[in-house]
Design a protein around this motif. Structure first.
Motif: not given
Length: 465
Positions: A355-363, A375-380, A391-395
């Motif tokens: 939840k919320g807005k973070i910088n990036s996600i790595t799987v 919300n992610v401001v960088g890259i998944v 699944q993205v619920t924001g941007m």
């Protein structure tokens, strides 16, 4: 004192420019002023953030210092390219590729150095640089070169966070190194925003650029052909005559056994133990046929499977670690901040909700994972995984899929502008809203490349039927 000397050098450059203006009657065209200002600002970047990064790298030494020298050389190659752009009109694609070769070679060299030194104790340092050095390719990006540099900077943060974790309590020099590396890319982004907001600016009124010609003279001779293969050392059985003789014998059918000697029962060792003992004195006392002692099997070279580490869900510095979970559909991260990143590693049959807005996600290296985030401001970034749902619920601006089989991406209305970048992956699909339902689109996995007279063009192929 070093800062003071740098300031003096800059003032001297300004003085030289003012003298040039005076010599020209106090008049400097708007293009010349803009050109000089742009290059001078890039020089300040070289003398400031980049110089500090190189200095700290040499204080750390070893592979970090050697890597920094490659980065410095690549920056100077880009400076030469920018100077060309300020003096010439935009050239053809072929000439442009030739001009960019020193920069692309420098980036490739830095990335290859990381791959060749995976056992280095500074591997995280090398990886942070290797993941972000592609930012120097901003000169080819339109219309948003600045955000591209930001994406490359974000890609390095996973490794810079590792450096901070390893050294924040033991050696502050590495902490300063991380700050210098990130500041170098941040200042580059500021430079682009000021001078090349929508793409590299060429001199529209400049001279036409022509690639340097090859010196006159005959073309060099082609390399000599390799010597013909020699079969002189092949066994005699491989010769045509030997092969023919062998085939003739095989083709005899039942007659092939006519030349064999008959073995009677009294000559068979498994029916005559006394004969077996007499013909094998070293095996005296051996048991009759069929009751042969079996020696214990040799110990296997394969080690026992490693025990799976304990599951982890914790915040370490600015990084959320979600590792080694299995069959857990209640993994939740809800206390997030913009500066944080999430790293999901080796999780199987799990659901992760962020939840919320973070910088990036790595799987990384996950199977049957469902990822839901806002919300992610960088890259998944998805890599080395199988059977994923994202699944993205924001941007989110970018989703990268690499070396992954089976990835279903669900976008909402607000995230339709997301860029999906994929490589070495299969079974990728993107679902988007369609009224009250979802419509699914496959991501191409197969491409065709054709020559278009002046360049190769690569396009996805559509398989029908």
């Amino acid at each position: 004192m070093a800062d003071f000397q740098s300031l003096v050098q800059r003032l001297e450059k300004v003085t030289v420019r003012l003298e040039d203006i005076t010599a020209k009657g106090g008049v400097l065209t708007s293009h010349e002023a803009g050109k000089d200002e742009s290059l001078e600002c890039f020089d300040f970047l070289l003398e400031g953030p980049i110089c500090l990064y190189v200095k700290l790298s040499h204080e750390i030494g070893g592979d970090v210092a050697h890597h920094a020298d490659m980065v410095k050389a690549t920056f100077f190659a880009e400076r030469a390219f920018l100077e060309t752009a300020s003096n010439f009109q935009k050239p053809s694609d072929v000439a442009l590729s030739s001009l960019l070769k020193p920069v692309s070679d420098g980036m490739a060299q830095a990335q290859a150095f990381r791959e060749k030194n995976r056992s280095s104790k500074f591997f995280n340092h090398l990886s942070a640089v290797s993941e972000s050095i592609s930012a120097l390719a901003w000169v080819t990006m339109t219309p948003k070169p600045g955000p591209y540099v930001k994406e490359m900077t974000d890609a390095a943060m996973f490794y810079t966070n590792r450096v901070l974790k390893d050294y924040k309590d033991t050696d502050k020099k590495h902490v300063e190194w991380v700050k210098a590396l990130l500041a170098m890319w941040t200042k580059l982004q500021d430079y682009i925003k000021e001078h090349h907001t929508t793409g590299l600016v060429w001199n529209k009124s400049g001279k036409l650029y022509s690639a340097p010609c090859r010196p006159p003279g005959p073309c060099p001779p082609p390399p000599p052909l390799p010597p013909p293969c020699s079969f002189s050392q092949q066994p005699q059985a491989d010769s045509p005559s030997s092969q023919s003789a062998l085939l003739a014998e095989i083709n005899q059918g039942q007659g092939i056994a006519t030349g064999l000697k008959h073995v009677s029962n009294d000559m068979k060792t498994h029916k005559n133990p006394a004969l077996r003992q007499s013909t094998a004195p070293n095996l005296a006392g051996a048991k009759p046929y069929g009751s042969k002692a079996v020696s214990p099997p040799a110990a296997s070279n394969k080690s026992a499977p490693a025990k799976r580490p304990a599951p982890v869900l914790e915040l370490s510095g600015k990084k959320w670690r979600v590792e080694y979970h299995e069959n857990n559909n209640k993994l939740l991260i809800d206390e997030t901040e913009l500066k944080q990143v999430v790293y999901i590693y080796n999780c199987n049959s799990c659901t992760v909700h962020i939840k919320g807005k973070i910088n990036s996600i790595t799987v990384d290296s996950c199977k049957k994972l469902a990822l839901v985030f806002e919300n992610v401001v960088g890259i998944v970034d998805v890599i080395n995984s199988k059977s994923l749902q994202v699944q993205v619920t924001g941007m989110v601006p970018t989703i990268s899929i690499n070396k992954t089989d089976g990835c279903q991406v669900f976008l909402n209305q607000a995230s339709l502008g997301c860029e999906i970048v994929s490589a070495k992956s299969s079974e990728m699909n993107i679902s988007i809203p369609d009224g009250n339902d979802l419509k699914e689109y496959p991501v191409p996995e197969q491409f065709k490349t054709v020559w278009k007279g002046s360049k190769f063009v690569t396009e996805p192929t559509e398989i029908t039927g």
